[in-house]
Scaffold this motif. Structure first.
Motif, PDB file in Angstrom:
ATOM      1  N   SER A   1       0.826  -1.209   0.000  1.00 25.17           N
ATOM      2  CA  SER A   1       0.000   0.000   0.000  1.00 25.17           C
ATOM      3  C   SER A   1       0.860   1.258   0.000  1.00 25.17           C
ATOM      4  O   SER A   1       0.560   2.230  -0.707  1.00 25.17           O
ATOM      5  CB  SER A   1      -0.911   0.016   1.230  1.00 25.17           C
TER       6      SER A   1
ATOM      7  N   LEU B   1      -6.666   7.078   1.632  1.00 20.77           N
ATOM      8  CA  LEU B   1      -6.068   5.832   2.108  1.00 20.77           C
ATOM      9  C   LEU B   1      -6.778   5.411   3.389  1.00 20.77           C
ATOM     10  O   LEU B   1      -6.855   6.184   4.351  1.00 20.77           O
ATOM     11  CB  LEU B   1      -4.580   6.034   2.380  1.00 20.77           C
TER      12      LEU B   1
ATOM     13  N   THR C   1       0.453   3.890  -2.944  1.00 21.24           N
ATOM     14  CA  THR C   1      -0.028   5.229  -2.605  1.00 21.24           C
ATOM     15  C   THR C   1       0.984   6.291  -2.999  1.00 21.24           C
ATOM     16  O   THR C   1       0.625   7.344  -3.549  1.00 21.24           O
ATOM     17  CB  THR C   1      -0.347   5.317  -1.096  1.00 21.24           C
TER      18      THR C   1
ATOM     19  N   ILE D   1      -6.604  11.281  -3.452  1.00 19.70           N
ATOM     20  CA  ILE D   1      -6.292   9.963  -2.901  1.00 19.70           C
ATOM     21  C   ILE D   1      -6.826   9.884  -1.479  1.00 19.70           C
ATOM     22  O   ILE D   1      -6.574  10.777  -0.662  1.00 19.70           O
ATOM     23  CB  ILE D   1      -4.768   9.709  -2.872  1.00 19.70           C
TER      24      ILE D   1
END
Length: 404
Positions: free
Chosen positions: A13, A32, A17, A30
């Motif tokens: 991740s 997360l 990212t 974005i």
């Protein structure tokens, strides 16, 4: 252009990212999210300090389909990238169906109580995605993922017929620990200790775990012991590469790793069923996971290279042809760029590229798809741009680069 919701906050991740933030012309926003929000916040802090890009974070239980769908709707996500655990694939696919957004993952579904790897339950959602006018892209990691795209590229641009494929995965990195796994220990150890399988002349042939070994000379790495295993990309490639007669998957392991794993297996530490300890029910392999180093912590310690690729044999213009398509990645260079080692990097970068293919519409459709279902060239082009450059070696079809 697109608001991406990323679920999961491990090493893969982190890479995915960071890479999304480096491609802000595509991923204009974005978010997360993970069960542990502090892990998301740490990645967000790294990205802000390194790239000056601000991302949002959220706490979410990836097993809670309704909660994930609600979060996606609330923030206005355009697509969801699943880099959580393979156990959570089905719940997150259902969340995307409910929210009406595309789904991307890096590994096929695994049942938490059964060490069994197959696409069956994910492929079964094909009609639901079609009816919703939605798409799911499965296995956008390296293997599965890039290896599928290598094979698709070969089928579309290099061969008239493909007859044999060997997928070769080498991690020659050294993290300095006596024993550690380069990705989630529970997933890694279940995978390695499972029985091997390969496909030949229309049927699957099963082997004992790590029963078949060959030595292979990996470019820029050297000769390594490589063991036959079952890996999920073979299941879809058998289905989608026409004319295929044989496909195998090999991965390298050091003797130290294998010795440690065998000892743990012999004393029952790789069991995935519950046992009782001092009146408490525990799953041994999950307890072992708490004792082993966190794979996300290996980045600053790991040195060396990975080499992952496909040796593909077939026919072009009536003549036998054999090519070796591969990528070499350096652990220390990956860490400098993203704060994660090469095993996370080689999965996280393709996860971003697969998401990019969907976000830009270069890959589109209604239903559930594997990587080889689309034109390979745009993905291959992005690999060269995004840090995973590939090389092709022409090999003599009558000889082998294998070292006996």
């Amino acid at each position: 252009m697109a608001h991406i919701l990323i679920i999961g906050a491990g090493g893969v991740s982190r890479v995915a990212t960071v890479k999304c933030a480096m491609n802000s012309q595509v991923f204009t926003k974005i978010t997360l999210a993970s069960r542990t929000k502090s892990k998301c916040d740490e990645i967000a802090k790294f990205i802000k300090e390194r790239l000056g890009v601000i991302i949002d974070t959220a706490q979410i239980d990836a097993d809670d389909t309704a909660a994930v769908a609600a979060l996606a709707k609330k923030i206005g996500a355009d697509l969801l990238l699943n880099v959580a655990l393979p156990y959570q694939d089905l719940a997150l696919m259902d969340a995307c169906l409910e929210a009406g957004i595309p789904y991307i993952d890096t590994a096929n579904y695994e049942h938490p109580d059964t060490a069994h790897f197959e696409y069956k339950l994910q492929w079964a959602k094909n009609d639901a995605f079609k009816e919703r006018g939605n798409m799911a892209l499965l296995g956008s990691g390296f293997d599965p993922g890039v290896t599928n795209v290598y094979c698709a590229y070969a089928a579309q641009y290099l061969f008239d017929e493909i007859h044999e494929i060997d997928i070769l995965d080498c991690n020659a990195g050294d993290h300095g620990y006596a024993f550690a796994t380069n990705f989630n220990p529970e997933i890694n150890l279940r995978e390695v200790s499972a029985k091997g399988r390969y496909w030949q002349e229309g049927k699957w042939i099963e082997t004992e775990p790590l029963e078949i070994m060959m030595k292979w000379d990996y470019p820029k790495v050297g000769v390594k012991d490589s063991y036959l295993m079952y890996h999920e990309e073979m299941e879809s490639l058998v289905k989608n590469i026409k004319g295929l007669r044989k496909i195998r998957f090999f991965m390298t392991f050091s003797q130290s790793y294998l010795t440690h794993m065998k000892c743990l297996e012999n004393v029952g530490m790789l069991r995935i069923d519950e046992v009782e300890h001092d009146g408490v029910k525990i799953v041994p392999i999950q307890f072992l996971k708490t004792l082993l180093p966190d794979p996300a912590s290996l980045g600053p310690r790991t040195k060396g290279k990975t080499n992952i690729g496909c040796v593909i044999t077939g026919v072009k213009d009536g003549k036998a042809r054999k090519v070796y398509i591969y990528n070499v990645c350096d652990h220390e260079e990956c860490y400098k760029e993203t704060g994660a080692q090469a095993v996370s990097y080689t999965t996280g970068v393709p996860a971003m590229i697969g998401s990019m293919m969907v976000a830009t519409g270069k890959w589109s459709g209604k239903g559930v798809f594997n990587m080889e279902d689309f034109d390979a060239k745009p993905f291959m082009d992005e690999l060269n741009k995004q840090g995973l450059p590939w090389e092709i070696i022409e090999m003599d079809p009558n000889e082998t680069k294998k070292v006996d």
